[in-house]
Write an enzyme that holds these catalytic residues in place. Sequence first.
Site, PDB file in Angstrom:
ATOM      1  N   HIS A  42     -36.748  -0.558  56.625  1.00 15.40           N
ATOM      2  CA  HIS A  42     -37.824  -0.799  55.736  1.00 15.40           C
ATOM      3  C   HIS A  42     -37.365  -0.223  54.114  1.00 15.40           C
ATOM      4  CE1 HIS A  42     -40.785   0.105  58.965  1.00 15.40           C
ATOM      5  NE2 HIS A  42     -40.956  -1.258  58.966  1.00 15.40           N
ATOM      6  N   LYS A  73     -55.063  -1.988  67.270  1.00 18.83           N
ATOM      7  CA  LYS A  73     -53.659  -1.900  67.594  1.00 18.83           C
ATOM      8  C   LYS A  73     -53.462  -0.239  67.857  1.00 18.83           C
ATOM      9  CE  LYS A  73     -49.308  -3.404  65.498  1.00 18.83           C
ATOM     10  NZ  LYS A  73     -48.541  -4.197  64.434  1.00 18.83           N
ATOM     11  N   ARG A  86     -35.080 -10.115  59.828  1.00 21.95           N
ATOM     12  CA  ARG A  86     -34.014  -9.563  60.528  1.00 21.95           C
ATOM     13  C   ARG A  86     -33.261 -10.709  61.269  1.00 21.95           C
ATOM     14  NH1 ARG A  86     -37.678  -5.036  62.848  1.00 21.95           N
ATOM     15  NH2 ARG A  86     -39.122  -6.727  62.241  1.00 21.95           N
ATOM     16  N   SER A 144     -39.238  -0.200  63.992  1.00 21.92           N
ATOM     17  CA  SER A 144     -39.828   0.793  64.560  1.00 21.92           C
ATOM     18  C   SER A 144     -40.166   0.911  65.683  1.00 21.92           C
ATOM     19  CB  SER A 144     -41.460   0.618  63.753  1.00 21.92           C
ATOM     20  OG  SER A 144     -41.148   0.713  62.224  1.00 21.92           O
TER      21      SER A 144
END
Length: 150
Positions: free
Chosen positions: A17, A41, A90, A127
């Site tokens: 990040h 979530k 990514r 993460s």
Amino acid sequence: MKRAVFPGSFDPLTLGHTDIIDRALPLFDEIIIAIGTNSTKKYMFSLEQRKEFIKKTYADVSKIKIDTYKGLTIDYCKKNDIDFILRGLRNPADFEFEKAIAQTNRKMSKIETVFLLTSADTSYISSSIVRDILKNKGDVSLLVPKAVII
Ligand code: ADP
């Protein structure tokens, strides 16, 4: 004023990040790191903790603001006079996922999504990998900023 939002879960903030944020700084007058909150979530870190990691990491950077939001990112942008969404890419899976969202957002609003390609030395960081290592009491110091090492 060129204002961008960098939306995400940041559970927790990683060097992936910060790579994207640091490289986007010269492109915008202001970057709002906005932590999206989704009640369905489950997060490892509380909203307060996730906010604190970002706050500590960017305490000296006046161009960076931190916020939290619920709902659609484009609604958040409209409410806060933001013209750009910043996202990192990514791999091909990120591309496919992000493409559909960015095209939908573009259809529904005038908001442009700006993608930065991950740096070679941070492309593998996520993460979820950091959370797995933490759950198993491993060392994440090479993957996250100092503020996240607890
Ligand atoms: P989300 O749940 O919205 O994907 P994340 O916190 O996982 O939230 O990611 C926020 C943004 O940061 C996304 O655009 C993601 O692609 C980007 N990102 C995460 N890790 C990296 C990395 N290692 N390199 C580049 N971008 C990354």
